[in-house]
Every structure is written in structure tokens, then in C-alpha cells.
Write a protein that holds these residues in place. Structure first.
Motif, PDB file in Angstrom:
ATOM      1  N   GLU A 185       0.827  -1.203   0.000  1.00 48.24           N
ATOM      2  CA  GLU A 185       0.000   0.000   0.000  1.00 48.24           C
ATOM      3  C   GLU A 185       0.864   1.258   0.000  1.00 48.24           C
ATOM      4  OE1 GLU A 185      -2.914   0.016   3.092  1.00 48.24           O
ATOM      5  OE2 GLU A 185      -3.453  -2.077   2.769  1.00 48.24           O
ATOM      6  N   ILE A 186       1.941   1.243   0.768  1.00 53.38           N
ATOM      7  CA  ILE A 186       2.848   2.393   0.801  1.00 53.38           C
ATOM      8  C   ILE A 186       3.459   2.630  -0.573  1.00 53.38           C
ATOM      9  CG2 ILE A 186       5.063   3.192   1.706  1.00 53.38           C
ATOM     10  CD1 ILE A 186       4.294   1.902   4.377  1.00 53.38           C
ATOM     11  N   GLU A 187       3.891   1.566  -1.232  1.00 57.65           N
ATOM     12  CA  GLU A 187       4.456   1.712  -2.574  1.00 57.65           C
ATOM     13  C   GLU A 187       3.435   2.315  -3.532  1.00 57.65           C
ATOM     14  OE1 GLU A 187       5.852  -2.094  -3.769  1.00 57.65           O
ATOM     15  OE2 GLU A 187       7.736  -1.956  -2.636  1.00 57.65           O
TER      16      GLU A 187
ATOM     17  N   THR B 187      -3.684  -7.268  -3.452  1.00 55.84           N
ATOM     18  CA  THR B 187      -2.379  -7.368  -2.794  1.00 55.84           C
ATOM     19  C   THR B 187      -1.445  -6.230  -3.178  1.00 55.84           C
ATOM     20  OG1 THR B 187      -1.587  -8.786  -4.591  1.00 55.84           O
ATOM     21  CG2 THR B 187      -2.501  -9.882  -2.654  1.00 55.84           C
ATOM     22  N   GLY B 188      -1.949  -5.166  -3.774  1.00 56.74           N
ATOM     23  CA  GLY B 188      -1.094  -4.083  -4.228  1.00 56.74           C
ATOM     24  C   GLY B 188      -0.652  -4.305  -5.663  1.00 56.74           C
ATOM     25  N   TYR B 189      -0.358  -3.218  -6.358  1.00 60.29           N
ATOM     26  CA  TYR B 189      -0.019  -3.338  -7.777  1.00 60.29           C
ATOM     27  C   TYR B 189       1.402  -3.836  -7.988  1.00 60.29           C
ATOM     28  CZ  TYR B 189      -4.210  -0.434  -8.262  1.00 60.29           C
ATOM     29  OH  TYR B 189      -5.472   0.041  -8.193  1.00 60.29           O
TER      30      TYR B 189
ATOM     31  N   ASP C 153      -5.088   5.319   8.491  1.00 60.52           N
ATOM     32  CA  ASP C 153      -5.395   3.920   8.766  1.00 60.52           C
ATOM     33  C   ASP C 153      -4.119   3.089   8.849  1.00 60.52           C
ATOM     34  OD1 ASP C 153      -7.114   1.417   8.732  1.00 60.52           O
ATOM     35  OD2 ASP C 153      -6.018   1.174   6.855  1.00 60.52           O
ATOM     36  N   MET C 154      -3.169   3.367   7.961  1.00 59.22           N
ATOM     37  CA  MET C 154      -1.903   2.632   7.995  1.00 59.22           C
ATOM     38  C   MET C 154      -1.150   2.886   9.292  1.00 59.22           C
ATOM     39  SD  MET C 154      -0.195   2.446   4.223  1.00 59.22           S
ATOM     40  CE  MET C 154      -0.437   4.143   3.751  1.00 59.22           C
TER      41      MET C 154
END
Length: 669
Positions: free
Chosen positions: A428-430, A476-478, A600-601
Motif C-alpha cells: 500500500e505504501i508503494e 495485494t497491491g499493484y 489507517d496505515m
């Protein structure tokens, strides 16, 4: 002599019945139906005395075939078998032909074409046991649920945690293929029953001198699935119904009935239907009725594949009932499990470390923490040699790993139970960083095109919506590769919206599009680290503040305050998780419009850190002298010691929870 006279008497009795017309028409094989319908069922005559204590008693029942059809053919088989037994020396076992291959070839002959080849292959290679067994469902038993370390940890982070069949990913697809091969093999086995027990003419191409071996190879799966159904049913119904289950699912008796063509499988499915409706939720009634319908159609129309569908539906119903019970138990025990998290996990990990069964390397965890001490101690605001300093060092080390600072990519080995959550947050951060890069390019292009005003939140939100549609959905994120692969479409959309914002007509020629694409790809490489440091600097103080606020809270208070309220989709940057309040303001200086996601993170990271530090700080990072002196050695040495107190020994529950559980899903019907 007595056995011979008994055999002759039986043959005479059956011969007299044939002469009197007492034998049921078509029972000798003219009717190819594998299993008889309830309308044609009749009571089993006790012509064969069975040994109920033998594990393979249903095989032994077939050595005396005088009560079956084709009495003359069976006589020949018995004589052949008797001759072989008398001539074979005990010291030289007989040469057993490749019976499974002969049966597979028989299937190819019986069912021409590709279907026969598929049945033969499944019969050879398919598993002997169904995909759902009592053993596979045993991890849903309450004693295993309570002792499951992964579930005990995960329950702290998910408000809707529940079990479901896990058919996701490559492993899930493999499970589906294996299950399909089993059901195809089961249909092949039913086809064989037609020929072996009810077919005409009687097997001219098969050496029947060793008939028990043939039957044993042919009946590889049906007895096991009946036994599975019986065992699982007994685990779901009250004790008072166990006798009824044993009576109706007497496997040796059912196999004898199938061999003679008198098994009332429709009646059995209807009885199971009534039993299930007594004990399962009314919402399952339609599913139960479908199971009966499949079974009835298979028997009346002589379609083994339909009978197999009925058995498949039955096992699915039983699995869903077991899942319902397990999920109900989790909901009832949730508060107790959460409150006992630190105590349970501390004892669990200490016990495994003491007895040399740990899944982690404590030395590696200590090296990871020592590296963080060397790198981040100077940046900490806490007092030297204070517990607050040790915790802050750990937080900074973990945050640097999440943002990939200075090549840090590996988490502490002690965080293995949180690895999935941490990698989701990292993904998510990426994605947030790549969105920031795109937004920055958008702002710069708008200025180049002559737009001098501020960029509103609504404008940036519109751009993020378009970019998300281009990237597609992902749970799951890109990942960087997908961002690079979509750079051309992303740059085109950024160029179009920047031109519209500046009131300029875009020239969509090759040079402009190529230049925009190259510029975006260059920004992905050159500014990713800068954007990462900017976001890290913005959320790190928020993480430390949140940890200070909740550091003394109970696990249940942490759960109520920090666990996300709704399900998350890591790929969506638009989904707000929690409303902004006075004490939960989002980080500043972030271009990304969905600052709630960053908030949220920070909560999720803080929750993970607080629980992990309470469990592992004195075991792996800042070892407690009291623990070391109590056990008489350093935990990092992995010494096996039997002096651990009994109250710290935990059960060895199966650690397969990650293979079967998932979140926010109900079992499919």
C-alpha cells in the motif's frame, strides 16, 4: 467337508429359487443400473456371515459369490481360485497381475473415446480419499482453534475473522484440480461396478482367479467416502443420533448391497436429508434438497456422474456445517482469545525456544534489532537507556523497512506472524508513493501549460479515480512492474487532465505521448525515494504518538481502537477507513487526497508494534534477566531444556491455519 456341503446346499437353494422364478427379474445383470432405486429396494438376505471386526471385512464377503448373480460363472471363478491356492507354495507368493491397469483398460473399452481415457487416468492416478475428510476438518475443532497460534494472533487484527475453504492462488487451484480428479475417479469406480457385479457377459478378458484382489482394487474409494460421511456426521450431530448414523452408514453392509445391486442409495440420501435438516440452519435446506435430487437422478437414470454430484454436494454441506460451528465458536471466544494474547504467545514461543522447536532464529532477530540501534539511536528523542528509547528504536527500524530506506527490506524474523500484514502495508505504501509521483507530474504539467491557480482536492481526486481505473483492481497491491507496464496509459491520462485544467487543447501526436511516457517513467525511478522519505517523515511522528497513547491499553482496548472497522482493498486509494476526529488528524504535506488511508496505515502499524513488543521485547531484543536466570541459559542459544514449568508448555496444534482460513467470506453453496 461342512463348508463344501454348505456351499452345495446354497447352490441348490439358489438353483431351486431360479427354477421357481423366485429370482428378481434383471437382477442377474440385464439391468445395468449400478444402484437400485427405493422403489425396487428389498431387504438384504443374510446369506453371508461377515466379520465385523476385520478392517477389510467387505473384501472377504466377496470370496463367497454363490449369493450373487451368474451362479455358474461364479462357480468357475471359485474353482480357479481354489486351484491356485492349492498349487501355490507358501514360500513363493503368486505373481499378481497389474490389476489396476487391467481395470483402467476395461474402462477404456466400456466408455469409448476421450471420456473413457479421462476415466481411466483418474482411476489410476486420482486420490483415494475425498477432498473433505474428518482429519481435514479437525483443525476446526474448538481445541485446535484455541491452540492455533496463527489464529490466536490474527484474531487481534480483524473484526470479522472467520473460516472458509481457501481456494485462492496457485495452491487453491491445485486443490480444485485434485478434487476434480477424485470425483472423476469416483465416477469411474461406479462404472466399473456395473461391469464387475452386474455386467453381461462376465468379464472374458479379465483374469478372475484372484477375485478378492480385483474387488479390492476396484473398491478403492466408495467405502472410504461412506466412512468419511459417517465420521463427519457423527462429529456434527448429538451423541443420541450416533447409533442411527452407524446403523444407516454401515460401510461393509452398504458395500455388500452395492455388489448385489440392492443398495437403496436414494433412501439413504433421503434419510441423511432429514437428519441434516434437523441440525443445520434452514438456509441449507435448498442445498440438501439438491443433493437428494442429484442422487435420485443418478440412480433412476443410471448416471454415475450424477450420483457423484450428490456425494460432492453432501460433503460440501457437511463442511459448511462444520465451518458454521467453528465461526460461531470464534465469535463467542473472541474477547477471551484477544485478552489472553500476550500471555499465550509468550508461553508458546518460550516453550518452543526452550525445547529447540522454534520456527525463528533468535540470533537473527537480535542482529536485526542491533542494526536498528546502531542506525537510529541518535535520531530518537527518548532518554538514553530508557524503555521508551528501546521501543522507539524498534519503531524506526520497522518503519524504515516498510519504506525501503537504505536498502532495508527484511523484517525481524520474530515478526513471522505479522509478515502478511506488513507486506500488505508495504505494498500500500508503494502504491501511495507512485500515486504521489503521478500527482506531482500532473501539477508540474498544469503549471507548464499556464495554470497558476491552486489544485483543488476534487481535481486531484478525479485524477486518482482515473488512474485507479487504469491500474485495475488488486487485493495485494499493484507492484512496481505493473506501474511501469501501465506508464503509457497513465502518462496519457495525466497529460489529458493537465491540459483540460489549463484550458489547453492537447496535441495527441507521437512525440508528445512518447515524451510524457518517458518523463513519467523517469520520475518513477528518480523521485520514488524522495517521495518515500517525505511520506515516512509525515507518518512516523503519528505512529510514535499513537503508540504512546495506547501503549498501556489492554489487548481488547487496542482491538476496539486500532483494528479497522471495515474491510480493506489495498489497491484502492479512494476508500476512507475511518472519519477524521480531533485527535486523529492525518499527516500534513501529502499531495495524495486520501489522507485517511495513511491514517489507517499508522493505526495498523501501531497496533502491530505494540503487541509484538509486549511479546518479543524481552525474548528477542532486550532480553529480560529474570527470564534468562529462570531458565539458566540465553534463549538465543536454542538449548533444549526440560526444566520449563508445566504451565508454560503449550500443545502442538497443527499450524495449517493459513491454508484454510480467510476473512469476510462465507462458504459457497
Amino acid at each position: 467337508m461342512k463348508a463344501r456341503r454348505s456351499l452345495q446346499n446354497n447352490r441348490g437353494r439358489f438353483r431351486r429359487q431360479e427354477e421357481m422364478g423366485a429370482q428378481t427379474p434383471k437382477a442377474a445383470g440385464s439391468n445395468p443400473s449400478t444402484l437400485m432405486t427405493s422403489e425396487h429396494a428389498y431387504a438384504v438376505r443374510p446369506a453371508i456371515e461377515r466379520n465385523r471386526t476385520a478392517s477389510v471385512s467387505w473384501h472377504g464377503s466377496l470370496t463367497s459369490r454363490d449369493a450373487a448373480c451368474h451362479a455358474s460363472n461364479e462357480k468357475t471363478r471359485k474353482e480357479q481360485y481354489a486351484v491356485q491356492c492349492s498349487r501355490t507354495s507358501p514360500k513363493t507368493p503368486p505373481q499378481t497381475p497389474d490389476v489396476p491397469e487391467q481395470l483402467a483398460q476395461m474402462l477404456i473399452t466400456m466408455v469409448p473415446g476421450l471420456e473413457g481415457e479421462e476415466l481411466a487416468e483418474a482411476f489410476r492416478e486420482g486420490p483415494d480419499f475425498p477432498p473433505i475428510t474428518r482429519q481435514s476438518l479437525s483443525e476446526l475443532d474448538v481445541q485446535n482453534v484455541v491452540a492455533n497460534i496463527r489464529l490466536r494472533h490474527d484474531v487481534n487484527f480483524d473484526r470479522d475473522l472467520s473460516f472458509r475453504p481457501n481456494l485462492d492462488g496457485a495452491k487453491g487451484q491445485e486443490k480444485v484440480k485434485v478434487a476434480q480428479k477424485y470425483w472423476t475417479a469416483l465416477a469411474a469406480e461406479l462404472e466399473l461396478y456395473n461391469r464387475l457385479f452386474h455386467g453381461t457377459p462376465p468379464l472374458p478378458d479379465l483374469d478372475t482367479s484372484d477375485w478378492p484382489t480385483i474387488v479390492q482394487n476396484a473398491e478403492r474409494r466408495i467405502p472410504k467416502i461412506f466412512q468419511t460421511i459417517r465420521d463427519v456426521l457423527k462429529g456434527l450431530v448429538p451423541d443420541r443420533d450416533h447409533c442411527r448414523v452407524d446403523e444407516h452408514l454401515d460401510v461393509p453392509m452398504l458395500m455388500q448391497q452395492i455388489e448385489r445391486g440392492i443398495c437403496d442409495l436414494v433412501g439413504l440420501s433421503e434419510w441423511i436429508s432429514c437428519l441434516l435438516k434437523e441440525h443445520c440452519a434452514p438456509m441449507r435446506d435448498h442445498w440438501v434438497d439438491k443433493m437428494v435430487a442429484y442422487t435420485r437422478a443418478g440412480v433412476t437414470q443410471n448416471k454415475p456422474e450424477s450420483i457423484v454430484k450428490g456425494l460432492c454436494e453432501l460433503l460440501g454441506i457437511l463442511e459448511s456445517m462444520k465451518l458454521d460451528v467453528a465461526n460461531h465458536q470464534i465469535r463467542n471466544l473472541k474477547t477471551l482469545l484477544i485478552e489472553d494474547t500476550v500471555n499465550f504467545e509468550t508461553h508458546y514461543h518460550l516453550d518452543r525456544l526452550v525445547h529447540g522447536r522454534a520456527r525463528i532464529n533468535i540470533d537473527a532477530a537480535q542482529k536485526w534489532y542491533q542494526s536498528a540501534v546502531d542506525e537510529f539511536t541518535a535520531d530518537c528523542a527518548a532518554q538514553p537507556n530508557s524503555p521508551r528509547l528501546n521501543l522507539e528504536v524498534f519503531v524506526r527500524g520497522l518503519t524504515a523497512t516498510l519504506f525501503g530506506k537504505d536498502g532495508r527490506s527484511d523484517f525481524s524474523e520474530a515478526m513471522y506472524l505479522d509478515a502478511d500484514r506488513l507486506y500488505v502495508i508495504k505494498a500500500e505504501i508503494e502504491d501511495h508513493i507512485f500515486f504521489e509521483v503521478c500527482l506531482e507530474m500532473f501539477v508540474n504539467l498544469a503549471k507548464q501549460f499556464g495554470f497558476l491557480g491552486p489544485t483543488s482536492s476534487a481535481t486531484r481526486q478525479q485524477l486518482v479515480t482515473s488512474l485507479t481505473a487504469i491500474m485495475g483492481e488488486s487485493n495485494t497491491g499493484y507492484g512496481p512492474h505493473q506501474w511501469m507496464a501501465n506508464s503509457e496509459a497513465l502518462s496519457l491520462e495525466i497529460l489529458r487532465q493537465a491540459s483540460n485544467l489549463a484550458g489547453r487543447v492537447t496535441a495527441y501526436d507521437f512525440d508528445n505521448l512518447f515524451s510524457a511516457n518517458q518523463h513519467l517513467r523517469h520520475l518513477f525511478f528518480s523521485t520514488f525515494t524522495t517521495q518515500a522519505r517525505k511520506i515516512e517523515a509525515a507518518i512516523l511522528p503519528t505512529i510514535l504518538t499513537t503508540i504512546d497513547k495506547y501503549n498501556n491499553s489492554s489487548p481488547m482496548e487496542l482491538f476496539n481502537s486500532l483494528a479497522p472497522i471495515t474491510a480493506r482493498k489495498p489497491s484502492s486509494p479512494l476508500q476512507s477507513i475511518q472519519p477524521i476526529t480531533a485527535d486523529t488528524s492525518p499527516p500534513h504535506n501529502i499531495l495524495h487526497p486520501d489522507a485517511h488511508k495513511l491514517l489507517d496505515m499508522t493505526k495498523r502499524i501501531s497496533h502491530i508494534v505494540i503487541l509484538h513488543w509486549r511479546i518479543w521485547s524481552k525474548i528477542a531484543y532486550v532480553q529480560d534477566e529474570a527470564i534468562t536466570s529462570h531458565f539458566g541459559f540465553t534463549l538465543a542459544s536454542h538449548t533444549t531444556d526440560t526444566s520449563v514449568p508445566s504451565h508454560m508448555r503449550t500443545g502442538e496444534a497443527p499450524e495449517t491455519y493459513e491454508e484454510t482460513h480467510a476473512i469476510h467470506e462465507e462458504p459457497s453453496q
